[in-house]
Design a protein around this motif. Structure first.
Motif: not given
Length: 339
Positions: A107-111, A153-159, A278-283, A299-300
């Motif tokens: 998942a990515g920013p804002g999701q 909620h995954i933070p996006a630039k400007g949040d 920002n992004y959410f990473m899983l194995g 973070n990017r």
């Protein structure tokens, strides 16, 4: 005779200079390639099985997501693309360990991410496990810390983030975000004890035998709390401290609260505007992976490369003296695809 010796020495010197130039040129080209184009990585753990195996050695393209402007710098050139859900991504450890990790971006920013047993949801829609991914314990982590991962909620630039309003999980994730966006600055967390709404960091904690232990001032003057990089451990620590406070008979009937605080270069952070996505990473090996469920967002700025191919692979269970059998020939040249 003397003239011949001098001529021979001049030739040797010219040869040495020519060799040095060739070596410096080759080293420079290799350095440019490593810094800006491609870098080799090795899989050290089972967190991506069966997509990637321990002993797989990969090539990752750095310019895809943006190569660093200078070696060892955090400033980066613009990337060709941003990470997207399904990509395998190589990134620096968000918990400041200095290691490089490889995980699957889900998942990515804002999701919004949520996990219920073995089912991942992004924006309330189910996401299938990668084709070679696996659950070994039906969604129960082998270290038995997380069964359900509540919506995040995954933070996006400007949040805008208000740290003091965050629950423990999001607070620790914010600490790692702050460190990634400010890698040259000091980031430190601490705990404040409030009794009936009044700051009381000098109050003493007690053991279950009634022995006086230490105060919150003592805790904050040490690095114990700041060294915690897993939100489940921080949450348990805060609960244990509350329980220890309740053993203090002088606090009977007082309202006890512990608040998490954070400093950036010694100054308290009350409001923070996110600088990068920002992004959410899983194995892929979901029950055997320490990932964004524990230490939070990537973070990017900390994303390093996109893995593209396995160029070599060694089976850790085969002894070195059986080298031909130790090499996983069928994995050499295998492309690493998005799901």
């Amino acid at each position: 005779m003397r003239g011949q010796l001098e001529t021979s020495k001049r030739k040797e010197l010219k040869g040495l200079i020519h060799f040095s130039k060739e070596m410096i040129s080759a080293f420079g080209m290799a350095l440019i390639c490593i810094v800006y184009i491609v870098q080799a990585f090795k899989i050290p753990s089972s967190s991506m099985e069966n997509s990637l195996l321990i002993g797989d050695q990969l090539l990752g393209l750095k310019f895809i997501y943006g190569a660093p402007i200078l070696p060892f710098s955090y400033a980066k050139f613009p990337g060709i693309v941003d990470p997207k859900a399904g990509d395998a991504v190589i990134f620096k450890s968000p918990n400041n360990s200095g290691k490089s990790f490889i995980k699957r971006c889900v998942a990515g920013p804002g999701q919004v991410v949520e996990i219920i047993e073995t089912k991942l949801y992004v924006d309330k829609k189910p996401v299938e496990l990668p084709p070679d991914g696996q659950y070994l314990h039906n969604g129960q982590q082998y270290f038995d810390r997380i069964t359900y991962f509540d919506p995040l909620h995954i933070p996006a630039k400007g949040d805008t983030i208000y740290p003091e309003r965050l629950p423990v999980r999001e607070f620790l994730f914010f600490k790692h975000l702050l460190r990634q966006e400010n890698p040259r600055k000091s980031v430190r967390i601490y705990l404040d004890c409030y009794l009936d709404g009044k700051l009381s960091n000098s109050v003493n904690l007690f053991s279950n035998t009634g022995r006086k232990l230490y105060s919150f001032d003592d805790i904050n003057n040490s690095s114990v709390i700041d060294s915690i990089d897993d939100w489940t451990i921080l949450a348990r620590t805060v609960e244990k401290l509350k329980f220890s406070l309740k053993r203090n008979l002088t606090l009977h009937n007082q309202y006890i609260d512990i608040k998490t605080k954070i400093n950036l270069d010694g100054k308290p952070v009350n409001t923070y505007i996110v600088k990068k996505d920002n992004y959410f990473m899983l194995g892929d090996n979901r029950d055997n992976s320490l990932d964004s469920r524990y230490w939070g967002y990537v973070n990017r700025q900390f994303i390093q490369a996109k893995p593209i191919i396995i160029y070599f692979s060694l089976d850790k269970d085969v002894p070195l003296w059986l080298l031909p059998l130790k090499i996983r020939w069928n994995r050499i040249g295998k492309l690493i695809r998005s799901t």
